[in-house]
Structures are given as C-alpha cells and as structure tokens.
Motif scaffolding. Sequence first.
Motif, PDB file in Angstrom:
ATOM      1  N   VAL A 239     -85.266   5.695  20.787  1.00 35.47           N
ATOM      2  CA  VAL A 239     -85.194   4.239  20.479  1.00 35.47           C
ATOM      3  C   VAL A 239     -86.388   3.456  21.383  1.00 35.47           C
ATOM      4  N   ILE A 240     -87.261   2.831  20.582  1.00 34.12           N
ATOM      5  CA  ILE A 240     -88.223   2.076  21.320  1.00 34.12           C
ATOM      6  C   ILE A 240     -88.148   0.306  21.017  1.00 34.12           C
ATOM      7  N   ASP A 241     -88.201  -0.360  22.107  1.00 34.35           N
ATOM      8  CA  ASP A 241     -88.087  -1.706  21.990  1.00 34.35           C
ATOM      9  C   ASP A 241     -89.459  -2.406  22.499  1.00 34.35           C
ATOM     10  N   PRO A 242     -90.224  -2.877  21.547  1.00 41.68           N
ATOM     11  CA  PRO A 242     -91.381  -3.182  21.943  1.00 41.68           C
ATOM     12  C   PRO A 242     -91.506  -4.509  22.862  1.00 41.68           C
ATOM     13  N   ARG A 243     -90.536  -5.041  22.835  1.00 41.81           N
ATOM     14  CA  ARG A 243     -90.279  -6.294  23.940  1.00 41.81           C
ATOM     15  C   ARG A 243     -91.182  -7.404  23.697  1.00 41.81           C
ATOM     16  N   THR A 244     -92.412  -7.079  23.723  1.00 42.99           N
ATOM     17  CA  THR A 244     -93.613  -7.802  23.343  1.00 42.99           C
ATOM     18  C   THR A 244     -94.167  -7.655  21.918  1.00 42.99           C
ATOM     19  N   LEU A 245     -94.282  -8.637  20.978  1.00 44.14           N
ATOM     20  CA  LEU A 245     -94.621  -8.519  19.867  1.00 44.14           C
ATOM     21  C   LEU A 245     -96.074  -8.617  19.707  1.00 44.14           C
ATOM     22  N   VAL A 246     -96.683  -9.543  20.420  1.00 46.55           N
ATOM     23  CA  VAL A 246     -98.227  -9.820  20.765  1.00 46.55           C
ATOM     24  C   VAL A 246     -98.363  -9.987  22.302  1.00 46.55           C
ATOM     25  N   PRO A 247     -99.048  -9.152  23.066  1.00 48.70           N
ATOM     26  CA  PRO A 247     -99.697  -8.067  22.343  1.00 48.70           C
ATOM     27  C   PRO A 247     -98.505  -6.808  22.218  1.00 48.70           C
ATOM     28  N   LEU A 248     -98.740  -6.037  21.142  1.00 46.62           N
ATOM     29  CA  LEU A 248     -97.959  -4.876  20.832  1.00 46.62           C
ATOM     30  C   LEU A 248     -98.455  -3.687  21.505  1.00 46.62           C
ATOM     31  N   ASP A 249     -97.600  -3.191  22.013  1.00 48.74           N
ATOM     32  CA  ASP A 249     -97.766  -1.854  22.424  1.00 48.74           C
ATOM     33  C   ASP A 249     -97.905  -0.534  21.664  1.00 48.74           C
ATOM     34  N   THR A 250     -98.913  -0.611  20.876  1.00 52.29           N
ATOM     35  CA  THR A 250     -98.977   0.408  19.747  1.00 52.29           C
ATOM     36  C   THR A 250     -99.125   1.761  20.247  1.00 52.29           C
ATOM     37  N   ALA A 251     -99.780   1.833  21.506  1.00 53.65           N
ATOM     38  CA  ALA A 251     -99.744   3.182  22.039  1.00 53.65           C
ATOM     39  C   ALA A 251     -98.536   3.864  22.045  1.00 53.65           C
ATOM     40  N   ALA A 252     -97.439   3.244  22.623  1.00 59.80           N
ATOM     41  CA  ALA A 252     -96.101   3.497  22.952  1.00 59.80           C
ATOM     42  C   ALA A 252     -95.313   4.111  21.535  1.00 59.80           C
ATOM     43  N   ILE A 253     -95.593   3.346  20.467  1.00 62.54           N
ATOM     44  CA  ILE A 253     -94.941   3.483  19.250  1.00 62.54           C
ATOM     45  C   ILE A 253     -95.819   4.663  18.409  1.00 62.54           C
ATOM     46  N   LEU A 254     -97.250   4.695  18.696  1.00 65.79           N
ATOM     47  CA  LEU A 254     -97.708   5.890  18.048  1.00 65.79           C
ATOM     48  C   LEU A 254     -97.528   7.160  18.515  1.00 65.79           C
ATOM     49  N   THR A 255     -97.636   7.134  20.000  1.00 66.54           N
ATOM     50  CA  THR A 255     -97.333   8.259  20.589  1.00 66.54           C
ATOM     51  C   THR A 255     -96.072   8.928  20.388  1.00 66.54           C
ATOM     52  N   SER A 256     -95.003   8.064  20.198  1.00 68.60           N
ATOM     53  CA  SER A 256     -93.499   8.419  19.849  1.00 68.60           C
ATOM     54  C   SER A 256     -93.496   9.120  18.431  1.00 68.60           C
ATOM     55  N   VAL A 257     -94.061   8.313  17.481  1.00 70.41           N
ATOM     56  CA  VAL A 257     -93.967   8.870  16.212  1.00 70.41           C
ATOM     57  C   VAL A 257     -94.845  10.298  15.964  1.00 70.41           C
TER      58      VAL A 257
END
Lengths: 335, 327
Positions: A239-257
Amino acid sequence: MSIMSYLGAIGAAQREAMEADERVVIVGEDVEANVYGTTGGGKSRSSEGDFLQMFGRNRIRNTPISEEGIVGIAAGAAMTGLRPIVDLSYSSFLYMAMDQFVNQVAKNRYMFGGQASMPVVFRSAMFYGLNTGAHHSDRPYPMFMNVPGLKIIAPASPEDAKGLLRAAIDSDDPVLAFEAVKLWGLKGEVGDEPFRIPLGVARTVKEGTDVTLVAISGSVPDACAAADRLGEEGVSVEVIDPRTLVPLDTAAILTSVAKTGRLVVVEPAHRTCGAAAEISALVAEEVFDALKAPIVRLTAPDMQIPFSPSLEQQMYPTRDGIAAALRRVTGLKPA
Amino acid sequence: MRTDIPTSTLLEMQRRMTRIRRFEERAAKMVKRGLIPGTVHTSIGQEAQVVGSCMALDDDDYMTGNHRSHGHPIGKGSPLGPLMAELVGKATGVCRGKGGSLHLADFSVGSLGESGIVGSSIPIATGSAFASKLLGRPRVSLAFFGDGAANQGVLYEAMNMAGVWKLPAIFLCENNQYALSTPAHTVTSGNIFERAAGFDIPGVRVDDGQDVIAVYDAVKTAADRARAGEGPSLVEVMTYRFNEHSEGLRIDNYRDKEQISEWLSRDPLDRLAGHLRDRGITDEQLKQLDAEVMEEVDRAVEFANESPYPEPSVAFEDLYTDEVTAV
C-alpha cells in the motif's frame, strides 16, 4: 510521541509554525472561534492554547466570506513578506477563488520571471461521505493538479498531517492542503517535537510483493483494511500513499509496480482526469512491460453527490470494492 | 494650480510622461513592423493619470497593474531597457521573456505585476497592504484598474477587507470610459467613486485626469492618509486613451471623431509643458528633455535588439522556488 487526532496534529503544526516564525499568520472564515478545531486547544474561547489569546488578532484573523478576495490578499501578502495559512474550510469553496488560484497564485512567480515567491498554504476540508449534499462534498484536488505552479498535499494520517503541513508552511511556493473530514478524528502516534515531512515523498504504508495499491487521502484506511483482508487470503499487497500529489513521488510508485507487476489505484475523486487516471497513465507509460494484469482504477463515478445516505454511500470506493479489485488483478476468485 | 510642488518634481513628471509616450509610440511601431510579438495595449493619452499616481507614492510603495500597464512601471521609475526587452521577448527582459507586454512586473520599483485578467490584481495589491500593516512597515499599496474592472466583484471584496482592516491601500480607477468598445456608462450603474461610501472610505473623482498635478494631489492625499494608518481610499480618474484598445485591432466604430479630437486637444504632456513654461522653463529645455527621452528609448530598443532570446530551457524555470521536474 503522543496519540493525537488528525485534527489535533493540524493544530499542532499550525501552533508550532506560528511560534517559530512571526510572519506566519492564519486568516480564514471562523478561525478566531476555532470552529473546526485547528486553531486552539478546545472549542471554548477561554480554553488553554487558544490561538487568539496566544497570538492576537494580528496573527489570527476572521475574514469576511469573500473567497476570491481572501485568496488574492493572501497571495499579495505572501509576495511581500508574510507567510499566510488560509483556512478556506470547505474544499467546494475553492471554486469561488478559481481566478486567484489559477491566474495569480500559480502563475505570478513564473510569468514575472522568478521575481515573486509565494509562501502561502491554503487548507480546505473535503466533507464527502457526511450527507452534506452536492455543494459540500467535493474532492477537487485533481482540478488543481492540472494547474502548474501549485503544490498539493493530501495527508491521510495524523503524523503526515503534522509533518506535511509544517513542510508546506516552510515552502516558498503555494501549497494546497486537502483534508478528508472523515480522517479528522483518526488517531495515531505523532512526534511531540516539531518535524517536517518533505513534499514529494510517498509513504509505503504496508510492504508487499503481489500487487501495488496506491491510495489517496480518505481512501487510505479502506485500502489498508482491504490489504489486510487480502493478506489473510494469501495475497501480499503493497500500500502506497503518495501523501503529496504535486510533486508526485513517481519513483516510489513505479518501483513498487515494477516489483509487483500489478496496480490498483483508489481515490475518492471523480474518475475522469483524476489522480488515479494520472497515476495509471504514468505506470502504463513507464513500466508497461512489468504489468501482469490490467491496471484498475477505483474512484467516484463522474456523477454529482446526492444527499440521502442511502444514495451517497455507494459513490465512493469501499473496502469491499477494493478487496474485490485486488482479487481480480491477482487472479483470485471472488470471496 | 498649486505652487508648492518644486519645479524639479514637475520636470520629473514631464520626463516620466514623455518616457511613457515615446516608449509606447515606439512599441506601437514595432508591433506594426512585426518586431514585437503578441498584443500590446498602450496608455498613450493616460500619462497624467499614470505618472500623477506613481509620483505620489514613495519609491518602495507597492502597486499592481492591468493589461494596459507599460506606463505603470515606467511611471514608478523602471529603466526602459529591460521593459522593452521583455516586450520583444528577450532573455534580458524584466520577466526573462516569460511575461511580455501583458505581464510586466518590476519588483525593484515596487511593481508587483500586471494582470491580463481584468480586476485580478486588485487583491494582490490589497494583500501587500495587509502585509505592510501586519509587519509594521510604512508602505502604501496602490491597485490600478480600469472602468471595466470596476464592475468585477473582487474589487468590492478587496475594498471591504481594506476598509474594515484599515489597510494602507489605494484603489485607483483609471476611467478611460471604455471597456474595449463598451462605453462605461452603458454598463455601470451610478458613479464609480461614490461606491466608496458603501465601505465607509473616502471616494473622490479627479474630473480632469489629464492634469498630472490634479491626479498627484488626489493620490498624495490618499497616500498620506494610508500611511498615517487611516485606511484606504478610492480615487477615480477621468481620462482617455488616444490609441485603439490594442495595437492593430482596427475597430474604431465606438468613439466619435469629435470626442477623440476634444480629448487630443487636452494632451497631458502639453498641459504640463504649459505649467512648466509658466515656471520659466524654456521651449529649448523642454525640447532637450524630449530629446533625452528619445535617446533613452533608442538605447532601450538597441538593448532589446542586441539581447539574446532566452534559451528554450528557460521555459521550464521559475515555476517553483525549488526543482520540481515538469511532467
């Protein structure tokens, strides 16, 4: 550490920021009487920790109901030396100030070639799921994600609420803070000392290996509950909560997927051009080869929010719906 | 006319009005020749109202403008080179080529920016007055807006807050009588300056807005009052733009020739030149002043022309104060 409510954490961050820096002021509708509980120790004017008593009317000030004027005045004040926190109460009220948000707050630094900085925070609460009808239930953060120049936080835990708000107040750029009212009463451990959580860093709420579940704002508790349920069924959910939508932590999402090969995104906003749509597109573009199943978005439908509880409750993603989606993408049969 | 304004101040007024006139005449020519991209709105004809207002302010006072706003920073003392470079879209422009004619800002003279959205910058100026009040600094903030913006709701939100909080603000309505082609009186109920009464703040109208001293007087009174902590004022100045709404628009069916020639006969530069002659300034001296300004404008154009265009990467800078990669 103390156990603190989400709302209490907001109040703590505001108090600490005001104590630390005289340029920090709070303006907004009904802030002096602490109507929503973020500008004082309690609901009584005489209670200990009341901001009006602590900081005086110069630094905490009721405004008239003039959202466009309030937002513009806060922007002008931020450009010339103050660091205002603006309490706009309901997120639906932001539309009244759309010109100021889009044409002044977001653009001034850019179009004046960097001459302006805009250290201002706009807090607003999303009263969805509380039978307040269509005018008070909006979750409009995706609209503002579409406006370059704004930063956007949507904390989902007391700890994040305190740390992110403090970082937002420190930021020299405009930050919009969206709070789901259903999270206001959420309690959790929060550091007693001042701390900051940097904008743009996601929180991995729960580690897992089979499927990535990105959840936003008020969807986070439901996402965690669904993940726990799937865990009992033998599926490991991250489960990932971006917390900040701008700027978005794209690396965390992409690494997880890239690790799990599956993505479910859940949020309470509308479907079209939502945060879930953006995150889905990002994953499809960047780590398509890692995907083992189609991406699933769980959002509110592109529909207005009805008043009656019997009508409203079906409008937002539920933990059952999230669990079903997780089963679908991982190939499990429906429970 | 009042006699307590030193001749040196009047000469500076004439110089700044001439700067606006010559700068904008040149800009208009450059638009015609395709040397300035985009759209340009000149304040030629309104120089008295601009300079009278700006010179009634202190150097570090704040102001905001609108779409017709080259004159505002010039009136406040901005050097012409970076302004002209901005109009041309060069890297040395005051906004690094990001703003252009519609979004000039020169923070070094207190110019917090023009707004291409009518009325939108009014609360920005009001907010700077709010900051000055809370921070205890003796600065005044002036919001320039036109008769068109006088019918935007945000003006009244800002005037209300400025009034109730006694902010050091001046709401300066440049009434050139037309919102593009729409005559103000056909869309405006009552007098604009009288709307101040509803907010319990002073409202005055300068009927002869082509007289720079009359404008200066009214704005000085408002500025002194604001600086003394007595709160905001609304000043409406009746004026007229000589050129079309924007350069090259070629729509002239809404103002009759008699009206135009009547206003042209009351050119603010000629008016102040007359006063200066009464003070013993010679035609030779006035010609010399004009020649010096022409030289300044020449140098500004030269500076703009010789400056490089910004690197493409500049388009991706200045969105935030820290590095956030554009998606």
